[in-house]
Design a protein around this motif. Structure first.
Motif, mmCIF file in Angstrom:
data_model
loop_
_atom_site.group_PDB
_atom_site.id
_atom_site.type_symbol
_atom_site.label_atom_id
_atom_site.label_comp_id
_atom_site.label_asym_id
_atom_site.label_seq_id
_atom_site.Cartn_x
_atom_site.Cartn_y
_atom_site.Cartn_z
ATOM 1 N N LEU A 8 70.268 -51.504 8.076
ATOM 2 C CA LEU A 8 68.944 -51.969 8.459
ATOM 3 C C LEU A 8 69.029 -52.880 9.667
ATOM 4 C CD1 LEU A 8 67.901 -53.162 4.896
ATOM 5 C CD2 LEU A 8 67.018 -51.113 5.976
ATOM 6 N N ALA A 9 67.929 -52.971 10.408
ATOM 7 C CA ALA A 9 67.757 -54.017 11.405
ATOM 8 C C ALA A 9 66.872 -55.088 10.773
ATOM 9 C CB ALA A 9 67.112 -53.447 12.667
ATOM 10 N N THR A 10 67.388 -56.298 10.648
ATOM 11 C CA THR A 10 66.670 -57.364 9.950
ATOM 12 C C THR A 10 66.387 -58.524 10.906
ATOM 13 O OG1 THR A 10 68.695 -58.475 9.200
ATOM 14 C CG2 THR A 10 67.796 -56.741 7.791
ATOM 15 N N THR A 11 65.355 -59.301 10.562
ATOM 16 C CA THR A 11 64.875 -60.344 11.466
ATOM 17 C C THR A 11 64.866 -61.696 10.772
ATOM 18 O OG1 THR A 11 63.455 -58.721 12.573
ATOM 19 C CG2 THR A 11 62.962 -61.045 12.955
ATOM 20 N N ASP A 12 65.536 -62.669 11.397
ATOM 21 C CA ASP A 12 65.539 -64.044 10.903
ATOM 22 C C ASP A 12 64.507 -64.907 11.621
ATOM 23 O OD1 ASP A 12 67.722 -63.664 9.088
ATOM 24 O OD2 ASP A 12 69.081 -63.702 10.793
ATOM 25 N N TYR A 13 64.202 -64.568 12.871
ATOM 26 C CA TYR A 13 63.243 -65.335 13.666
ATOM 27 C C TYR A 13 62.757 -64.465 14.817
ATOM 28 C CZ TYR A 13 67.268 -65.787 16.768
ATOM 29 O OH TYR A 13 68.335 -65.503 17.581
ATOM 30 N N GLY A 14 61.618 -64.817 15.405
ATOM 31 C CA GLY A 14 61.139 -64.139 16.588
ATOM 32 C C GLY A 14 60.485 -62.802 16.309
ATOM 33 N N GLY A 15 60.316 -62.020 17.381
ATOM 34 C CA GLY A 15 59.571 -60.777 17.300
ATOM 35 C C GLY A 15 60.394 -59.519 17.242
ATOM 36 N N LEU A 16 61.736 -59.653 17.191
ATOM 37 C CA LEU A 16 62.616 -58.497 17.121
ATOM 38 C C LEU A 16 63.753 -58.761 16.139
ATOM 39 C CD1 LEU A 16 63.004 -57.376 20.863
ATOM 40 C CD2 LEU A 16 61.857 -56.120 19.031
ATOM 41 N N PRO A 17 64.409 -57.697 15.667
ATOM 42 C CA PRO A 17 65.542 -57.883 14.758
ATOM 43 C C PRO A 17 66.626 -58.760 15.374
ATOM 44 C CG PRO A 17 64.854 -55.598 14.725
ATOM 45 C CD PRO A 17 64.080 -56.252 15.833
ATOM 46 N N THR A 18 67.284 -59.510 14.514
ATOM 47 C CA THR A 18 68.365 -60.403 14.938
ATOM 48 C C THR A 18 69.693 -60.054 14.280
ATOM 49 O OG1 THR A 18 67.697 -61.944 13.198
ATOM 50 C CG2 THR A 18 66.817 -62.343 15.409
ATOM 51 N N ALA A 19 69.722 -59.062 13.393
ATOM 52 C CA ALA A 19 70.958 -58.733 12.683
ATOM 53 C C ALA A 19 70.944 -57.279 12.239
ATOM 54 C CB ALA A 19 71.146 -59.640 11.475
ATOM 55 N N ILE A 20 72.128 -56.743 12.020
ATOM 56 C CA ILE A 20 72.309 -55.465 11.336
ATOM 57 C C ILE A 20 72.805 -55.775 9.932
ATOM 58 C CG2 ILE A 20 73.670 -53.343 11.228
ATOM 59 C CD1 ILE A 20 73.677 -53.341 14.282
ATOM 60 N N ALA A 21 72.136 -55.234 8.943
ATOM 61 C CA ALA A 21 72.507 -55.469 7.549
ATOM 62 C C ALA A 21 72.993 -54.167 6.920
ATOM 63 C CB ALA A 21 71.321 -56.020 6.762
ATOM 64 N N LYS A 22 74.094 -54.254 6.216
ATOM 65 C CA LYS A 22 74.615 -53.133 5.448
ATOM 66 C C LYS A 22 74.377 -53.439 3.979
ATOM 67 C CE LYS A 22 78.934 -50.678 4.351
ATOM 68 N NZ LYS A 22 80.384 -50.597 4.603
ATOM 69 N N VAL A 23 73.561 -52.617 3.331
ATOM 70 C CA VAL A 23 73.191 -52.848 1.938
ATOM 71 C C VAL A 23 73.927 -51.858 1.049
ATOM 72 C CG1 VAL A 23 71.306 -52.951 0.275
ATOM 73 C CG2 VAL A 23 70.921 -53.703 2.628
ATOM 74 N N ASP A 24 74.635 -52.389 0.065
ATOM 75 C CA ASP A 24 75.295 -51.580 -0.954
ATOM 76 C C ASP A 24 74.300 -51.406 -2.097
ATOM 77 O OD1 ASP A 24 76.791 -50.647 -3.140
ATOM 78 O OD2 ASP A 24 78.611 -51.670 -2.484
ATOM 79 N N VAL A 25 73.682 -50.237 -2.187
ATOM 80 C CA VAL A 25 72.626 -50.049 -3.184
ATOM 81 C C VAL A 25 73.186 -49.882 -4.592
ATOM 82 C CG1 VAL A 25 71.039 -49.082 -1.479
ATOM 83 C CG2 VAL A 25 72.502 -47.538 -2.815
ATOM 84 N N GLU A 26 74.487 -49.642 -4.722
ATOM 85 C CA GLU A 26 75.097 -49.593 -6.054
ATOM 86 C C GLU A 26 75.376 -50.988 -6.575
ATOM 87 O OE1 GLU A 26 78.586 -47.186 -6.116
ATOM 88 O OE2 GLU A 26 77.499 -45.295 -5.820
ATOM 89 N N GLN A 27 75.924 -51.849 -5.719
ATOM 90 C CA GLN A 27 76.288 -53.196 -6.138
ATOM 91 C C GLN A 27 75.172 -54.214 -5.910
ATOM 92 O OE1 GLN A 27 79.188 -53.799 -7.708
ATOM 93 N NE2 GLN A 27 79.636 -51.602 -7.520
ATOM 94 N N GLY A 28 74.195 -53.866 -5.079
ATOM 95 C CA GLY A 28 73.114 -54.797 -4.779
ATOM 96 C C GLY A 28 73.517 -55.917 -3.843
ATOM 97 N N THR A 29 74.520 -55.689 -3.004
ATOM 98 C CA THR A 29 75.010 -56.718 -2.086
ATOM 99 C C THR A 29 74.681 -56.339 -0.642
ATOM 100 O OG1 THR A 29 77.186 -55.652 -1.980
ATOM 101 C CG2 THR A 29 76.877 -57.381 -3.632
#
Length: 475
Positions: free
Chosen positions: A371-392
């Motif tokens: 995912l592209a995720t946003t901590d502040y501002g008007g655009l994404p600030t991070a790439i997130a890798k989500v483990d949907v099996e472990q929930g991490t």
């Protein structure tokens, strides 16, 4: 806080061809192919400031990676909207948030005739040997994959009783699966399949009144297509009235009286096997869907209301304190024998642009979403890798960088689901530039980056067509 995201919503008028990029670090030796992305390029037409992110004129970006090197090309799509904008300085047809430069009679005539904008800024798709720039429109523009020149215009609704086709489709085993839509007193969404160079075949149809849900994308499992019926949409009676005063589609977006549901359609018979109610929602993009013990699992980024669209005005997104719509990465479990959808949270937003190892896991059980995720501002600030099996969740970010959609490119013979790299075209707000990022998909370690010769506005969607994995890399 420095506003490092404003440049993502500012015009880049320069076009360049086949420019060699400096590469910091090293691409994997096996990475060989071409990334083609699509998105905004120009935010003004004549003296008119385009009002909404979706209004900007489409610009293609191409980065060819071979032998550890990278070469870059960008070019505007020569659509009808682009040509009139540049030759006459006018908005040719009403855009989602900006009215056309027409008289009252002209605006009403445009709406009644179904003569729609053709600005193809959502993404790209290959049908057979032809690559198209596409959007929610009747047409796709054929492009030369090497030069990005516009070489043709094709009616993608031909053979379908519809006004438009959606910009998001699926390709499985060489077959395109898409949705076509017709609007009016009776509005419909038609699921169709298409083999390259053949006419599309309608499979199933959902019928609504003059206030249908807005559908941007749909999910596919091995047996089913899942079509979201959002809790809001365009009221076409209101649109007709508002268009007289220069109103747009956004002015006619309203909550619907009908309950929000997920429609589960059998891809073989066309039968609607379930219509599963849910709490109010809106979905732009799905990560994946699959069947599991009498249910369908649907993973997506879900918003609560129509601010998902209204909140994407250019004025808001450029501002120092934007009020960004919050989409959460969630899972819906849809019972096929009745009942309501069960929703659980994977990652709290704002988040968008979910991707997976598409070629091997789309429509099947999987483990990782990006995912592209946003901590502040008007655009994404991070790439997130989500483990949907472990929930991490594991994240990558750097100050001043705003990463775009992370395209997963598998290694030639992947041993694991995440054996490959992520390619993301990012805005570098500190340098007023753009940069291609290459991350190890397993660890999110940065392997390489290649700065572009100029800043390009923040894009929407792209595909990587590789020599070892030449097919589609996202929906």
């Amino acid at each position: 806080m420095q506003n490092t995201w404003r440049g993502g919503f500012q015009t880049q008028s320069e076009e360049v061809h086949d420019v060699e990029l400096d590469v910091d670090g090293a691409f994997p030796t096996w990475l060989d192919g071409t990334y083609i992305g699509n998105g905004p390029g120009q935010f003004e037409v004549g003296d008119t400031e385009l009002r909404h992110w979706f209004d900007a004129l489409a610009m293609l970006r191409r980065i060819e990676i071979s032998g550890g090197n990278a070469r870059y090309t960008n070019r505007f799509v020569r659509s009808g909207d682009f040509r009139v904008a540049h030759s006459e300085g006018q908005v040719r047809r009403a855009l989602p948030g900006t009215p056309a430069d027409r008289t009252v009679v002209g605006r009403v005539s445009e709406l009644l005739s179904g003569d729609l904008q053709d600005n193809p800024s959502i993404g790209v798709e290959r049908l057979g040997d032809t690559c198209y720039a596409v959007t929610e429109s009747p047409v796709g523009f054929a492009i030369d994959e090497t030069t990005l020149e516009t070489v043709g215009r094709e009616d993608l609704t031909s053979g379908l009783d519809s006004d438009i086709t959606l910009g998001h489709t699926h390709i499985t085993d060489g077959v395109q699966w898409g949705l076509a839509a017709s609007f009016g007193a009776e509005s419909t969404y038609t699921l169709f399949r298409r083999v390259a160079d053949e006419s599309p075949v309608p499979v199933s149809r959902l019928v609504f009144d003059n206030h249908p849900p807005y559908v941007h994308a749909f999910a596919l499992t091995e047996r089913y297509a899942v079509v979201p019926e959002a809790s809001f949409g365009v009221d076409f009676r209101r649109l007709l009235v508002r268009s007289i005063r220069g109103g747009t589609f956004l002015d006619a977006i309203r909550p619907r009286e009908a309950p929000p549901r997920f429609h589960v359609l059998d891809r073989t018979s066309g039968e609607r096997v379930a219509a599963v109610r849910a709490e109010p929602f809106f979905i732009y993009h799905f990560a994946n869907a699959y069947e599991d013990s009498g249910t369908v699992v649907v993973d997506c980024v879900a918003f609560d209301d129509e601010t998902a669209i209204r909140g994407l005005s250019v004025e808001n997104l450029r501002s120092d304190t934007p009020d960004l719509p919050r989409g959460d990465f969630v899972r819906y479990r849809l019972p096929l024998d009745g009942g309501t959808a069960e929703r659980s949270l994977f990652h709290r937003g704002p988040a968008e642009f979910p991707t997976i190892h598409y070629s091997r896991y789309n429509g099947r059980p999987y483990r990782y979403a990006y995912l592209a995720t946003t901590d502040y501002g008007g655009l994404p600030t991070a790439i997130a890798k989500v483990d949907v099996e472990q929930g991490t969740t594991h994240r990558w970010s750097r100050p001043g960088l705003h990463p775009g959609e992370a395209i997963f490119v598998p290694a030639p013979e992947p041993e694991d689901e995440d054996d490959g790299v992520l390619l993301s075209l990012a805005l570098d707000g500190h340098a007023d530039g753009s940069v291609l990022l290459c991350l190890d998909a397993s660890t999110l370690t940065e392997l390489a980056r290649a700065p572009l010769p100029h800043r390009v506005p923040f894009g929407f969607h792209g595909q990587f067509y590789g020599t070892t994995d030449p097919g589609r890399s996202m929906a």
